[in-house]
Design a protein around this motif. Structure first.
Motif, short mmCIF file in Angstrom:
data_model
loop_
_atom_site.label_atom_id
_atom_site.label_comp_id
_atom_site.label_asym_id
_atom_site.label_seq_id
_atom_site.Cartn_x
_atom_site.Cartn_y
_atom_site.Cartn_z
N ALA A 135 -3.33 3.03 12.52
CA ALA A 135 -2.55 1.80 12.75
C ALA A 135 -2.33 1.54 14.23
CB ALA A 135 -1.21 1.88 12.02
N ASN B 56 -5.36 -0.11 15.53
CA ASN B 56 -5.41 -1.45 14.98
C ASN B 56 -4.49 -2.41 15.72
OD1 ASN B 56 -4.02 -3.35 12.54
ND2 ASN B 56 -6.24 -3.35 12.66
N ARG B 57 -3.31 -1.94 16.10
CA ARG B 57 -2.39 -2.80 16.85
C ARG B 57 -2.98 -3.17 18.21
NH1 ARG B 57 -0.57 -5.68 13.88
NH2 ARG B 57 0.32 -6.61 15.75
N VAL C 19 -5.68 -5.84 17.55
CA VAL C 19 -5.08 -7.14 17.22
C VAL C 19 -4.42 -7.77 18.45
CG1 VAL C 19 -3.24 -8.27 15.90
CG2 VAL C 19 -4.77 -6.65 14.77
N SER D 174 -3.19 -8.20 11.10
CA SER D 174 -3.54 -6.88 10.58
C SER D 174 -3.27 -6.78 9.09
CB SER D 174 -2.73 -5.81 11.32
OG SER D 174 -2.95 -4.54 10.75
N ALA E 191 -3.45 -3.63 6.46
CA ALA E 191 -3.68 -2.19 6.33
C ALA E 191 -4.33 -1.86 4.99
CB ALA E 191 -2.36 -1.44 6.47
N VAL F 141 -7.80 -8.51 9.96
CA VAL F 141 -8.36 -7.35 10.67
C VAL F 141 -8.00 -6.09 9.89
CG1 VAL F 141 -8.53 -6.10 12.84
CG2 VAL F 141 -8.07 -8.56 12.87
N VAL F 142 -9.02 -5.46 9.30
CA VAL F 142 -8.83 -4.22 8.56
C VAL F 142 -9.46 -3.07 9.35
CG1 VAL F 142 -8.73 -5.39 6.33
CG2 VAL F 142 -10.94 -4.58 7.19
N TYR F 143 -9.40 -1.87 8.81
CA TYR F 143 -9.87 -0.71 9.56
C TYR F 143 -10.03 0.50 8.62
CZ TYR F 143 -4.76 -0.01 9.52
OH TYR F 143 -3.44 0.10 9.15
N ASP G 201 -9.03 3.85 7.08
CA ASP G 201 -7.63 4.22 6.87
C ASP G 201 -7.50 5.32 5.82
OD1 ASP G 201 -4.88 4.07 7.17
OD2 ASP G 201 -4.64 2.19 6.08
#
Length: 265
Positions: free
Chosen positions: A86, A89-90, A93, A105, A107, A138-140, A142
């Motif tokens: 996360a 990801n921040r 973004v 974002s 998650a 926007v995913v990632y 995880d």
């Protein structure tokens, strides 16, 4: 035919130094976010996913989070991996926002549940609403909670693949998934880009698909190609390009020919 969507995967090795924990490649991230901003001018619907690189991979390897609950320390591992993923990801973004992209974002740990490492449920309602509002989801990669194993990890390829297939069932047309890495596609033994990989060619080319540099619990290039091939068989072709080359991503999204490896059924 429903609205067309292009899925974009940014490799973790592109935007982080996978040899050094929690180390950002800021210039590369700036370039790729500029490309996303340019790509949005095409008017096409986009979903972006980025790898974790040196952020979650180190705690994931330490706690073996991808293998489920192993001992009491595994619970700490879930929390640390989720936090590290996360955090990156921040940063992604925030960089997109500075470029004028209305990124939001989403998650994967909040929309997926797995069972014995396989997808058990996926809720795409918030993602689809974001698309309707003109936002960039926007995913990632995880950590995912698992009903039997306790936890696992889904790579960004897997996250985007499941999302793409789910949206297909909801009437969307997934035009392709573009993988942005550090190379102009997959190279042959002579260092030349292989223009096409499909089911007939994969076995003969498997020796060209090396692993990922640095710490990576999600498989590297071979995983990327195999996941892309499975998606291609279900109607979502792949395209592997260099994410640093100026203009390559925005041009690929606009339908202009760029150097890379296409993955087709």
């Amino acid at each position: 035919m429903g609205k067309k969507i292009i899925l974009i995967k940014i490799g973790g090795s592109l935007i982080t130094d996978k040899q050094k924990p929690f180390t950002l490649r800021k210039q590369a991230l700036e370039k790729i976010c500029n490309e996303i901003h340019l790509a949005q001018q095409t008017g096409k619907l986009l979903i972006l996913g980025h790898g974790g690189g040196s952020f979650p991979h180190f705690p994931a390897k330490k706690y073996q989070t991808h293998l489920g609950i192993k001992d009491i320390s595994s619970y700490r591992g879930i929390a640390e991996v989720a936090d590290a993923a996360a955090r990156l990801n921040r940063i992604v973004v925030q960089t997109l926002l500075k470029k004028g992209v209305d990124a939001i974002s989403i998650a994967p740990s909040g929309i997926f549940v797995s069972k014995n490492f396989a997808k058990d449920s996926l809720c795409t309602e918030s993602l689809e609403e974001a698309l309707r509002l003109g936002l960039l989801p926007v995913v990632y990669g995880d950590v995912i909670l698992d009903r039997e194993k306790g936890c696992t990890i889904y790579s960004t390829e897997r996250v985007l693949g499941y999302i793409g297939l789910a949206l297909q069932k909801h009437g969307y047309c997934i035009e392709q998934i573009i993988h942005c890495g550090q190379t102009n596609g997959v190279y042959d033994d002579n260092g030349n880009t292989i223009p096409l990989i499909n089911s007939k060619k994969i076995d003969a080319l498997r020796h060209c698909l090396g692993g990922s540099g640095g710490v990576d619990v999600t498989g590297g290039m071979i995983h990327k190609v195999e996941e892309s091939l499975e998606l291609a068989k279900q109607g979502i072709p792949g395209f592997i390009i260099d994410g640093i080359d100026h203009g390559s991503l925005s041009q690929a999204i606009a339908g202009i020919d760029v150097l890379g490896t296409r993955i087709e059924a």
